[in-house]
Design a protein around this motif. Structure first.
Motif, PDB file in Angstrom:
ATOM      1  N   LEU A  22      43.731  80.581  39.273  1.00 61.00           N
ATOM      2  CA  LEU A  22      44.725  80.803  40.322  1.00 61.00           C
ATOM      3  C   LEU A  22      44.534  79.777  41.435  1.00 61.00           C
ATOM      4  O   LEU A  22      43.591  78.990  41.411  1.00 61.00           O
ATOM      5  CB  LEU A  22      44.575  82.212  40.901  1.00 61.00           C
ATOM      6  CG  LEU A  22      44.778  83.378  39.945  1.00 61.00           C
ATOM      7  CD1 LEU A  22      44.460  84.687  40.645  1.00 61.00           C
ATOM      8  CD2 LEU A  22      46.191  83.393  39.410  1.00 61.00           C
ATOM      9  N   LEU A  23      45.403  79.841  42.422  1.00 62.28           N
ATOM     10  CA  LEU A  23      45.257  79.029  43.617  1.00 62.28           C
ATOM     11  C   LEU A  23      45.545  79.913  44.824  1.00 62.28           C
ATOM     12  O   LEU A  23      46.621  79.866  45.426  1.00 62.28           O
ATOM     13  CB  LEU A  23      46.197  77.817  43.586  1.00 62.28           C
ATOM     14  CG  LEU A  23      46.088  76.869  44.773  1.00 62.28           C
ATOM     15  CD1 LEU A  23      44.651  76.367  44.948  1.00 62.28           C
ATOM     16  CD2 LEU A  23      47.034  75.707  44.616  1.00 62.28           C
ATOM     17  N   ILE A  24      44.580  80.757  45.157  1.00 60.16           N
ATOM     18  CA  ILE A  24      44.700  81.626  46.323  1.00 60.16           C
ATOM     19  C   ILE A  24      44.234  80.816  47.524  1.00 60.16           C
ATOM     20  O   ILE A  24      43.118  80.308  47.546  1.00 60.16           O
ATOM     21  CB  ILE A  24      43.828  82.886  46.172  1.00 60.16           C
ATOM     22  CG1 ILE A  24      44.246  83.693  44.949  1.00 60.16           C
ATOM     23  CG2 ILE A  24      43.907  83.732  47.448  1.00 60.16           C
ATOM     24  CD1 ILE A  24      43.277  84.807  44.578  1.00 60.16           C
ATOM     25  N   GLU A  28      50.001  79.533  50.826  1.00 61.61           N
ATOM     26  CA  GLU A  28      51.052  80.036  49.939  1.00 61.61           C
ATOM     27  C   GLU A  28      50.613  81.358  49.318  1.00 61.61           C
ATOM     28  O   GLU A  28      49.442  81.694  49.342  1.00 61.61           O
ATOM     29  CB  GLU A  28      51.371  79.016  48.855  1.00 61.61           C
ATOM     30  CG  GLU A  28      50.168  78.620  48.021  1.00 61.61           C
ATOM     31  CD  GLU A  28      50.468  77.455  47.097  1.00 61.61           C
ATOM     32  OE1 GLU A  28      50.321  77.644  45.877  1.00 61.61           O
ATOM     33  OE2 GLU A  28      50.824  76.380  47.585  1.00 61.61           O
ATOM     34  N   ASP A  29      51.566  82.083  48.765  1.00 60.58           N
ATOM     35  CA  ASP A  29      51.226  83.353  48.137  1.00 60.58           C
ATOM     36  C   ASP A  29      50.814  83.130  46.685  1.00 60.58           C
ATOM     37  O   ASP A  29      51.076  82.084  46.099  1.00 60.58           O
ATOM     38  CB  ASP A  29      52.370  84.356  48.244  1.00 60.58           C
ATOM     39  CG  ASP A  29      53.655  83.886  47.589  1.00 60.58           C
ATOM     40  OD1 ASP A  29      53.713  82.737  47.146  1.00 60.58           O
ATOM     41  OD2 ASP A  29      54.593  84.678  47.526  1.00 60.58           O
ATOM     42  N   GLU A  30      50.146  84.107  46.135  1.00 56.73           N
ATOM     43  CA  GLU A  30      49.695  84.063  44.740  1.00 56.73           C
ATOM     44  C   GLU A  30      49.726  85.488  44.210  1.00 56.73           C
ATOM     45  O   GLU A  30      49.444  86.433  44.936  1.00 56.73           O
ATOM     46  CB  GLU A  30      48.283  83.494  44.659  1.00 56.73           C
ATOM     47  CG  GLU A  30      47.739  83.348  43.263  1.00 56.73           C
ATOM     48  CD  GLU A  30      48.459  82.288  42.433  1.00 56.73           C
ATOM     49  OE1 GLU A  30      49.247  82.702  41.557  1.00 56.73           O
ATOM     50  OE2 GLU A  30      48.233  81.096  42.647  1.00 56.73           O
ATOM     51  N   THR A  31      50.078  85.632  42.937  1.00 54.64           N
ATOM     52  CA  THR A  31      50.127  86.945  42.307  1.00 54.64           C
ATOM     53  C   THR A  31      49.075  87.019  41.220  1.00 54.64           C
ATOM     54  O   THR A  31      48.951  86.118  40.403  1.00 54.64           O
ATOM     55  CB  THR A  31      51.516  87.202  41.687  1.00 54.64           C
ATOM     56  OG1 THR A  31      52.502  87.124  42.728  1.00 54.64           O
ATOM     57  CG2 THR A  31      51.589  88.566  41.038  1.00 54.64           C
ATOM     58  N   ILE A  32      48.306  88.113  41.250  1.00 50.89           N
ATOM     59  CA  ILE A  32      47.391  88.400  40.147  1.00 50.89           C
ATOM     60  C   ILE A  32      48.140  89.356  39.226  1.00 50.89           C
ATOM     61  O   ILE A  32      48.471  90.477  39.619  1.00 50.89           O
ATOM     62  CB  ILE A  32      46.068  89.026  40.627  1.00 50.89           C
ATOM     63  CG1 ILE A  32      45.369  88.107  41.641  1.00 50.89           C
ATOM     64  CG2 ILE A  32      45.152  89.311  39.432  1.00 50.89           C
ATOM     65  CD1 ILE A  32      44.098  88.681  42.243  1.00 50.89           C
ATOM     66  N   GLU A  33      48.438  88.884  38.038  1.00 52.35           N
ATOM     67  CA  GLU A  33      49.207  89.683  37.078  1.00 52.35           C
ATOM     68  C   GLU A  33      48.382  90.873  36.578  1.00 52.35           C
ATOM     69  O   GLU A  33      47.155  90.849  36.594  1.00 52.35           O
ATOM     70  CB  GLU A  33      49.657  88.816  35.907  1.00 52.35           C
ATOM     71  CG  GLU A  33      50.587  87.680  36.309  1.00 52.35           C
ATOM     72  CD  GLU A  33      51.874  88.130  36.975  1.00 52.35           C
ATOM     73  OE1 GLU A  33      52.342  89.252  36.706  1.00 52.35           O
ATOM     74  OE2 GLU A  33      52.431  87.355  37.767  1.00 52.35           O
ATOM     75  N   ILE A  79      49.002  88.402  46.723  1.00 52.95           N
ATOM     76  CA  ILE A  79      48.108  88.036  47.816  1.00 52.95           C
ATOM     77  C   ILE A  79      48.889  87.050  48.683  1.00 52.95           C
ATOM     78  O   ILE A  79      49.256  85.974  48.247  1.00 52.95           O
ATOM     79  CB  ILE A  79      46.798  87.399  47.289  1.00 52.95           C
ATOM     80  CG1 ILE A  79      46.079  88.428  46.434  1.00 52.95           C
ATOM     81  CG2 ILE A  79      45.941  86.934  48.449  1.00 52.95           C
ATOM     82  CD1 ILE A  79      44.808  87.935  45.803  1.00 52.95           C
ATOM     83  N   TRP A  80      49.139  87.475  49.914  1.00 52.17           N
ATOM     84  CA  TRP A  80      49.940  86.699  50.831  1.00 52.17           C
ATOM     85  C   TRP A  80      49.342  86.860  52.212  1.00 52.17           C
ATOM     86  O   TRP A  80      49.231  87.973  52.716  1.00 52.17           O
ATOM     87  CB  TRP A  80      51.369  87.191  50.791  1.00 52.17           C
ATOM     88  CG  TRP A  80      52.285  86.530  51.752  1.00 52.17           C
ATOM     89  CD1 TRP A  80      52.630  85.213  51.784  1.00 52.17           C
ATOM     90  CD2 TRP A  80      53.001  87.163  52.812  1.00 52.17           C
ATOM     91  NE1 TRP A  80      53.515  84.976  52.795  1.00 52.17           N
ATOM     92  CE2 TRP A  80      53.758  86.167  53.449  1.00 52.17           C
ATOM     93  CE3 TRP A  80      53.070  88.450  53.295  1.00 52.17           C
ATOM     94  CZ2 TRP A  80      54.570  86.420  54.545  1.00 52.17           C
ATOM     95  CZ3 TRP A  80      53.873  88.719  54.376  1.00 52.17           C
ATOM     96  CH2 TRP A  80      54.622  87.708  54.981  1.00 52.17           C
ATOM     97  N   TRP A  81      48.898  85.778  52.785  1.00 49.17           N
ATOM     98  CA  TRP A  81      48.291  85.851  54.110  1.00 49.17           C
ATOM     99  C   TRP A  81      49.355  85.586  55.128  1.00 49.17           C
ATOM    100  O   TRP A  81      49.382  85.495  56.182  1.00 49.17           O
ATOM    101  CB  TRP A  81      47.152  84.844  54.265  1.00 49.17           C
ATOM    102  CG  TRP A  81      46.213  84.805  53.119  1.00 49.17           C
ATOM    103  CD1 TRP A  81      45.973  83.741  52.309  1.00 49.17           C
ATOM    104  CD2 TRP A  81      45.378  85.850  52.614  1.00 49.17           C
ATOM    105  NE1 TRP A  81      45.057  84.057  51.364  1.00 49.17           N
ATOM    106  CE2 TRP A  81      44.670  85.350  51.521  1.00 49.17           C
ATOM    107  CE3 TRP A  81      45.174  87.176  52.976  1.00 49.17           C
ATOM    108  CZ2 TRP A  81      43.756  86.095  50.799  1.00 49.17           C
ATOM    109  CZ3 TRP A  81      44.273  87.931  52.248  1.00 49.17           C
ATOM    110  CH2 TRP A  81      43.580  87.399  51.184  1.00 49.17           C
TER     111      TRP A  81
END
Length: 81
Positions: A22-24, A28-33, A79-81
């Motif tokens: 991933l690229l957390i 930017e936001d990232e989704t863990i499926e 995951i969105w900061w």
């Protein structure tokens, strides 16, 4: 999640990025499926167990709790900061 939780959790975030491809980050936001959540929880628990700083471990536990909640709802985790 408060800013200090993010700041205290970089080791966990880097481990999730590496372990799940991933690229957390904070840009930017990232989704863990859903299918990656059990592995994400395992990574989180391992990183937390190794963390010697109690404040950092507590912050990482907030993220681990979000992962557990997503698992319980069978829902991806944004995951969105």
């Amino acid at each position: 999640v408060q800013y200090r939780d993010i700041d205290n959790s970089w080791n966990l975030l880097f481990a999730l990025n590496e372990g799940l491809s991933l690229l957390i980050d904070i840009c930017e936001d990232e989704t863990i499926e859903v299918n990656k959540l059990p592995q994400a929880l395992k990574i989180a628990e391992e990183v937390i167990k190794k963390e010697e700083n109690a404040e950092k471990a507590a912050s990482m536990s907030v993220i681990a709790s979000a992962i557990k909640t997503a698992i319980s709802y069978n829902s991806p985790l944004l995951i969105w900061w």
